[in-house]
Each structure stands twice: as structure tokens, then as C-alpha cells.
Design a protein around this motif. Structure first.
Motif, PDB file in Angstrom:
ATOM      1  N   PRO A  93       0.818  -1.230   0.000  1.00  0.00           N
ATOM      2  CA  PRO A  93       0.000   0.000   0.000  1.00  0.00           C
ATOM      3  C   PRO A  93       0.848   1.275   0.000  1.00  0.00           C
ATOM      4  N   ALA A  94       2.031   1.235   0.665  1.00  0.00           N
ATOM      5  CA  ALA A  94       2.888   2.427   0.702  1.00  0.00           C
ATOM      6  C   ALA A  94       3.350   2.795  -0.706  1.00  0.00           C
ATOM      7  N   LEU A  95       3.749   1.786  -1.486  1.00  0.00           N
ATOM      8  CA  LEU A  95       4.237   2.048  -2.845  1.00  0.00           C
ATOM      9  C   LEU A  95       3.090   2.410  -3.797  1.00  0.00           C
ATOM     10  N   LEU A  96       1.941   1.766  -3.604  1.00  0.00           N
ATOM     11  CA  LEU A  96       0.798   2.040  -4.489  1.00  0.00           C
ATOM     12  C   LEU A  96       0.192   3.427  -4.237  1.00  0.00           C
ATOM     13  N   SER A  97       0.388   3.946  -3.013  1.00  0.00           N
ATOM     14  CA  SER A  97      -0.266   5.218  -2.664  1.00  0.00           C
ATOM     15  C   SER A  97       0.297   6.399  -3.460  1.00  0.00           C
ATOM     16  N   GLY A  98       1.574   6.283  -3.878  1.00  0.00           N
ATOM     17  CA  GLY A  98       2.210   7.399  -4.584  1.00  0.00           C
ATOM     18  C   GLY A  98       2.534   8.563  -3.668  1.00  0.00           C
ATOM     19  N   LYS A  99       2.311   8.378  -2.352  1.00  0.00           N
ATOM     20  CA  LYS A  99       2.605   9.455  -1.403  1.00  0.00           C
ATOM     21  C   LYS A  99       4.064   9.361  -0.939  1.00  0.00           C
ATOM     22  N   LYS A 100       4.516  10.412  -0.255  1.00  0.00           N
ATOM     23  CA  LYS A 100       5.889  10.408   0.275  1.00  0.00           C
ATOM     24  C   LYS A 100       5.905   9.634   1.601  1.00  0.00           C
ATOM     25  N   VAL A 101       6.828   8.669   1.696  1.00  0.00           N
ATOM     26  CA  VAL A 101       6.806   7.728   2.824  1.00  0.00           C
ATOM     27  C   VAL A 101       8.168   7.683   3.531  1.00  0.00           C
ATOM     28  N   VAL A 102       8.130   7.714   4.880  1.00  0.00           N
ATOM     29  CA  VAL A 102       9.315   7.378   5.688  1.00  0.00           C
ATOM     30  C   VAL A 102       9.049   6.021   6.300  1.00  0.00           C
ATOM     31  N   LEU A 103      10.011   5.130   6.121  1.00  0.00           N
ATOM     32  CA  LEU A 103       9.887   3.779   6.670  1.00  0.00           C
ATOM     33  C   LEU A 103      10.990   3.616   7.693  1.00  0.00           C
ATOM     34  N   SER A 104      10.632   3.456   8.964  1.00  0.00           N
ATOM     35  CA  SER A 104      11.644   3.390  10.013  1.00  0.00           C
ATOM     36  C   SER A 104      11.638   2.009  10.652  1.00  0.00           C
ATOM     37  N   THR A 105      12.844   1.439  10.817  1.00  0.00           N
ATOM     38  CA  THR A 105      12.929   0.113  11.436  1.00  0.00           C
ATOM     39  C   THR A 105      13.938   0.129  12.585  1.00  0.00           C
ATOM     40  N   GLY A 106      14.061  -1.024  13.262  1.00  0.00           N
ATOM     41  CA  GLY A 106      14.779  -1.047  14.545  1.00  0.00           C
ATOM     42  C   GLY A 106      16.281  -0.860  14.482  1.00  0.00           C
ATOM     43  N   THR A 107      16.944  -1.500  13.523  1.00  0.00           N
ATOM     44  CA  THR A 107      18.408  -1.489  13.517  1.00  0.00           C
ATOM     45  C   THR A 107      18.944  -1.241  12.114  1.00  0.00           C
ATOM     46  N   LYS A 108      20.255  -0.992  12.039  1.00  0.00           N
ATOM     47  CA  LYS A 108      20.897  -0.813  10.728  1.00  0.00           C
ATOM     48  C   LYS A 108      20.784  -2.086   9.901  1.00  0.00           C
ATOM     49  N   ASN A 109      20.944  -3.248  10.558  1.00  0.00           N
ATOM     50  CA  ASN A 109      20.852  -4.528   9.828  1.00  0.00           C
ATOM     51  C   ASN A 109      19.484  -4.699   9.180  1.00  0.00           C
TER      52      ASN A 109
END
Length: 639
Positions: free
Chosen positions: A62-78
């Protein structure tokens, strides 16, 4: 967008056509639709997606299909790298998405060309390994495009050279830097600003939010959608960043930079070097007021000890003197001007961290062998964070395999101030009743009793023999890990790998390669570790993971809870322990074909009323109190 999402996940849809072996799961589609809804109608969504739901694809599509600007944050560098280099390209290709993507890490992950040049020409200390590493980095600096320190696989993760070739917010010269235009961090940030979807990690996100850094702050206001994966880590990370800290390491680095400036740009100013040297010496003397062994504890209590205030007052007086001496040299050297700003900031922070009358915050310290770090951490971030969420019309998604306690989200939403968020609890699609067995062995001592280590070893030896290794042994304390690590190798014929003997990634690679090993680990192996198949079919946990009662932040939160007339055990300690245990248990079954035994060596699961809260929160595995039954289960799956 719901139709587009449904069609992407449908049999014969974009994902199954382009990703080998892809089969949508009902819970995955449900989550994807909920994410699509919150992207279309801004608000907040909290989703617990049990192991095996496929949550990564459920929010990426859904994030890619939305065409909106997205920040995706996860727990670690790995996890950031796994998302950016492994998962995202597959989904982007399947959806033929035209979006621009970027990976942005914190500043300490990028080579600073100015500091490399400085320290390559004026080596900070005579250390052969340091000199060798600086030479290797210098050679690499001419080849790298990104300046990402992650490319330096031939230098150890804890190399002494790395702090000398990267910048901090304190020592970065910003626009005054002579190589500003070639700055790798600047280039990474520009790329992120131009991108439609940026992958960051929680530390970077909150460092920016707390205005501890510049650059990323220009990125966030443009974003429409913010998705947090591994969102169970947010309360503690956010608390750290909404607080303050000061460390002896930062102050000593500042003194070292003044020394370099005086050797290169201000050779006619011996008084400045002398004053900086005095500050450095007094900081080292202050470290001696603490116990020599690394520790953490209550700073309010430590501050009252005889000698502590006197040692710290001397540091403060010397810093005041250094401030005055530097003031007279302003405008003569960019390095000194920058150091002066850092000193002013450090002075203000020290003042804040020695104000013992403050309420609503925890004041605590931690020491390493050489350094002291003082922290001020707010007891609650709910008000601050809910204000940030309410500030702009945005879509917020918080997801993890472990957010609920006792099948409810109230603990998490209260911590984060997400009182009006939509919540969704999705069970794992795995058949735990068939695939896994939970064993709480009978006749165990209480966790704190003397004979516990001996009993743990006896239990472990039986399980390891029956399963030919292929086992994680997870501990809640380093002390118990060391006790077991000393004796276990003599009792089993399988290889025993111990956390700390080498880097986490290398240990995991060895574990998978050996195919009959036992891995002993604490904290970092309880989560973010994915070993599928027969290589791991037994997980042993030494006891319920209650945080140590003298953990400073826990202590402060508990006291605050009492003042509000609530029960600190039920409100603070129990929910935290449940979420940690769920993480540990989640290591066992990672795929539909996995099978294995989960052994928790803690009677309290059965004897204490709160044991039921833990059991209700765990996956629905078959249960037994008999170690013989657990051993037979392992023997049967290995036939």
C-alpha cells in the motif's frame, strides 16, 4: 486503493507473478487493507502481526501504491539494509513502481573527509592497529561512492579509528567545513530529500524529531506517511531522545580537537592547550569516583556520595575557565569556533544534569571502563509524542510481532500517547499446536536460588543431546550466561558459541554453517534474529525477563506509578517483561515447516497469578511440565 491492494495480493496478481513461491496469507491481506485505509484517511494504526504474517509486504505494497511520500523506520541498521536491499527491490519490481527510493543512516555511518584528513596527518595516539586502520580507510576513501562505513567489512566494527573518521553533531563544522560540497552525509541527505520513500532507523528518526541533528529535519515535513516496523522498541528509544545526556567521551574529544587546532592553526596560544589539558585530566579524575567496573545506576543517589560533588565541581570550574580562554580566540580558527559552541552546549547540559530538584524525569548514569555518561530521561513521552502525531495531517503505522499484552494494546497506546489510534491484532498463521511444544520443567529452584545454574545445565545437556545442538540458550543476565558458558562446553560434544566472542552477524553465520551448534546469548539475540528450518529447533530461556529492579529508568517509572496511585508491577514491570518474552519465544518458529521445543525454566509461569498473563500472550503451543516429553518431541522430529 483497496482494490489495487487486493489485486496485488490475489492469486496470479503482481506479487505471485514476480516473487518466487509467494502465497498471500489472509492476515497479510487484512493488514495491507488496514494500512491502505489509514494512508487514504490520515490517522494512526497500531498492528500486531504475529510471526509469519508477512507484515513487510503488507505495509510495502500500500505504501508504494499510494504514490505518497513515505518514511519507513525500522529497529536497527541490519534490518534497514535487509529492507532496502532485499525486500523493497522485490516489491518495487513486482508492482513496476516508478518511485525513487533512498536509504539514510545516522551521521556516524558516513565517512567524514575532513576528520579523516586531520587524523591521518596527525595520528591521535601511537597505536599500530589504529594507524593500520586509518591507512585502510584512507585508501577506501578514494574508491567509495557512498562513504557508507558499512562497506568497510575488512575493519572491525569496534575499530578505534572509526570515531576519528566520522563526525558527531558536536564536532561537524557544517557549512564552514572546507570539504562541505563533497560531504558524504550531505549527499545521502540530498538523495533522501529527493526520494519518494526513505528507509531510516528509529534512532535517526528520533534524533531528528528531538532536534538533535540538522538535515533530516528538512525531510520529515514533506512526508505524508510514516511507518514504524519493530515498533515495540519506540517507547524506550523515544524516551532517550526526548531526554538529555552528557558523556566524558564527548568532553575529552572536545579537548583533543582543541589540541589539534593549537598544533595546526593556533600555535601561538599555549594557554589554551594547558587549560584544555587540565579539563581532560579532571574529567579522568571524576571517572575515578565511580566503581572501576562498568555499571549503571541512580545519579541522584551517586551525586550525594562524598567526593563526587567535589570532583564534578572541579570539572565545572575548569570548563568555565576554558570557556573564557576560548572566548578570547574566537574568529581565529574554524575548529576553535566549533569547539566553543560544543563547550557552551556541554556547560548547559552539565548544569541540567546536576539539578537534583527536577521532577518527572529519571536521572541516571552509566559507566564504561574509561567513561561516564549522565542521562536525563523523561518518565513519559505520551504527551510529547501525541502532540507530534496531531501536529500535521499524516498517516502513522506502528507494527511489530509483539505489541499486545494479554490480547490488548492499552499498555502500548498509553505509553505512546496514541489513545485514538485504530488497533488490529493478527494471529500468526502458523499451526503452533502441531509445530511447537512449550515446556516448563517441574522441580525447579526459584530463579534467584543457589542451585539454579546447575539445574539449567542439566536441562540444557539433555535437550542438546536429544536435538544434536541446533539450540538457542537465551539468558536474562550476563552473569548467568558466563556461568553456563564456563561449564557447558565440557558437558556436550556439540560446538558452543557465546555472545561477545565475536560480532553478532558472524556468530549467526557460524551457527547456521555448523548445523549442530548451541548459541548462548542475552538481549540482542532475543529479537531481530531469523533462523529458519532445522538449524534451530530448540530454544531455552533461563527465566522470565523481568528488568532488574535497580534499572534506573524502571525504578523512576515505578516510583512515578506509585505517586499516581497505581500498581508499578502491573503497569510497568509485567507488560515490559511480557513483550520481551514474546520476542524470545518468536525465535523458535519462523516458517510453516519449522518444528521445535520452547523451554522456559521458570516455575513462576505456573505458580504465580501473573503467569497466566504471560501464557495468554504467547502463541497457542501445546504445553507440558515433563522434560521427558520435550526430549521425546525433539527425538521424533529428528528421526
Amino acid at each position: 486503493m483497496r482494490k489495487q491492494v487486493a489485486s496485488a495480493f490475489a492469486p496470479g496478481g503482481a506479487l505471485s507473478a514476480h516473487i518466487a513461491g509467494f502465497n498471500a496469507r489472509e492476515a497479510q491481506v487484512k493488514m495491507a487493507q488496514a494500512v491502505a485505509d489509514v494512508i487514504e484517511t490520515p490517522g494512526a494504526l497500531v498492528v500486531e502481526a504475529g510471526t509469519g504474517t508477512g507484515k513487510t509486504y503488507a505495509y510495502l505494497v500500500p505504501a508504494l501504491l499510494s504514490g505518497k511520500k513515505v518514511v519507513l523506520s525500522t529497529g536497527t541498521k541490519n534490518l534497514q539494509e535487509q529492507l532496502y536491499f532485499r525486500d523493497l527491490p522485490k516489491v518495487v519490481k513486482a508492482l513496476a513502481s516508478p518511485l525513487q527510493l533512498a536509504l539514510l543512516k545516522g551521521r556516524s555511518n558516513y565517512l567524514c573527509l575532513f576528520r579523516l584528513e586531520q587524523h591521518y596527518n596527525h595520528v591521535p595516539m601511537q597505536d599500530d592497529q589504529l594507524i593500520q586502520d586509518l591507512s585502510l580507510i584512507k585508501k577506501w576513501s578514494a574508491e567509495t561512492q557512498s562513504g557508507d562505513i558499512g562497506e568497510l567489512s575488512y575493519i572491525s566494527e569496534d575499530s578505534k579509528a572509526l570515531p576519528y573518521v566520522t563526525s558527531t553533531t558536536d564536532n561537524c563544522l557544517g557549512k564552514d567545513c572546507p570539504v562541505y560540497e563533497d560531504c558524504h552525509l550531505l549527499k545521502a541527505r540530498k538523495k533522501a530529500q529527493a526520494a519518494d520513500l526513505v528507509v531510516v532507523n528509529h534512532h535517526l528518526f528520533f534524533a531528528d524529531l528531538a532536534l538533535k541533528d540538522t538535515g533530516f529535519g528538512e525531510l520529515l515535513p514533506q512526508m505524508d506517511v510514516i511507518i514504524f516496523d519493530e515498533a515495540h522498541q519506540l517507547p524506550d528509544i523515544a524516551s532517550d531522545y526526548f531526554g538529555e545526556n552528557i558523556s566524558s567521551r564527548i568532553l575529552l574529544e572536545l579537548c583533543r580537537d582543541i589540541d589539534v587546532a593549537c598544533k595546526t592553526e593556533l600555535r601561538d596560544h599555549p594557554q589554551l592547550v594547558k587549560t584544555a589539558d587540565k579539563v581532560a585530566q579532571l574529567i579522568k579524575d571524576w571517572r575515578l569516583q565511580f566503581a572501576p567496573e562498568p555499571a549503571r545506576g541512580n545519579w541522584r543517589e551517586q551525586y550525594q556520595k562524598p567526593g563526587m560533588q567535589q570532583a564534578l565541581n572541579r570539572v565545572v570550574e575548569a570548563i568555565d575557565m576554558l570557556y573564557l580562554v576560548m572566548k578570547s580566540s574566537l574568529g581565529r580558527s574554524d575548529l576553535v569556533d566549533n569547539a566553543f559552541e560544543r563547550l557552551a552546549l556541554a556547560k548547559a547540559r552539565l548544569q541540567k544534569l546536576t539539578d537534583m530538584q527536577q521532577t518527572g524525569v529519571s536521572l541516571w548514569f552509566e559507566t564504561s571502563r574509561l567513561h561516564v555518561n549522565l542521562h536525563l530521561t523523561p518518565l513519559s513521552i505520551a504527551d510529547k509524542f501525541s502532540a507530534i502525531v496531531a501536529e500535521h495531517e499524516r498517516s502513522w503505522v506502528f507494527t511489530s510481532a509483539t505489541l499486545s499484552v494479554n490480547n490488548g494494546f492499552s499498555h502500548y497506546t498509553a505509553q505512546m500517547g496514541l489513545n485514538s489510534a485504530t488497533t488490529l491484532l493478527l494471529e500468526s498463521p502458523f499451526n503452533y499446536a502441531e509445530q511447537a511444544l512449550l515446556c516448563v520443567p517441574r522441580y525447579l529452584s526459584e530463579p534467584h536460588e543457589q542451585g539454579m545454574a546447575k539445574q539449567l545445565l542439566q536441562i540444557a545437556v539433555r535437550l542438546i543431546e536429544a536435538n544434536n545442538g541446533r539450540c538457542f540458550f537465551l539468558f536474562t543476565s550476563h552473569r548467568m550466561l558466563q556461568l553456563v558458558a564456563q561449564q557447558l562446553p565440557d558437558l556436550v560434544r556439540q560446538p558452543v558459541l557465546v555472545q561477545g566472542s565475536t560480532g553478532k552477524r558472524l556468530l549467526l553465520e557460524q551457527f547456521v554453517k555448523l548445523d549442530n551448534a548451541v548459541l548462548l546469548g542475552t538481549g540482542s539475540f532475543w529479537e531481530g534474529v531469523d533462523v529458519r528450518g532445522d538449524t534451530l529447533s530448540c530454544v531455552i530461556i533461563d527465566k522470565l525477563p523481568f528488568a532488574s529492579p535497580d534499572e534506573p529508568l524502571l525504578q523512576a517509572r515505578s516510583e512515578d506509578c506509585v505517586m499516581r496511585g497505581q500498581d508499578p508491577f502491573a503497569e510497568v514491570q509485567l507488560p515490559q517483561a511480557v513483550i520481551t518474552l514474546k520476542q524470545g519465544v518468536g525465535r523458535l518458529i519462523r516458517d510453516v515447516t519449522d518444528r521445535g521445543v520452547m523451554v522456559i525454566c521458570d516455575n513462576r509461569l505456573v505458580t504465580k497469578p501473573y503467569g497466566e498473563v504471560f501464557l495468554t500472550s504467547l502463541p497457542p503451543m501445546r504445553r507440558t511440565r515433563s522434560l521427558d516429553v520435550a526430549v521425546k518431541f525433539l527425538v521424533d522430529i529428528n528421526l
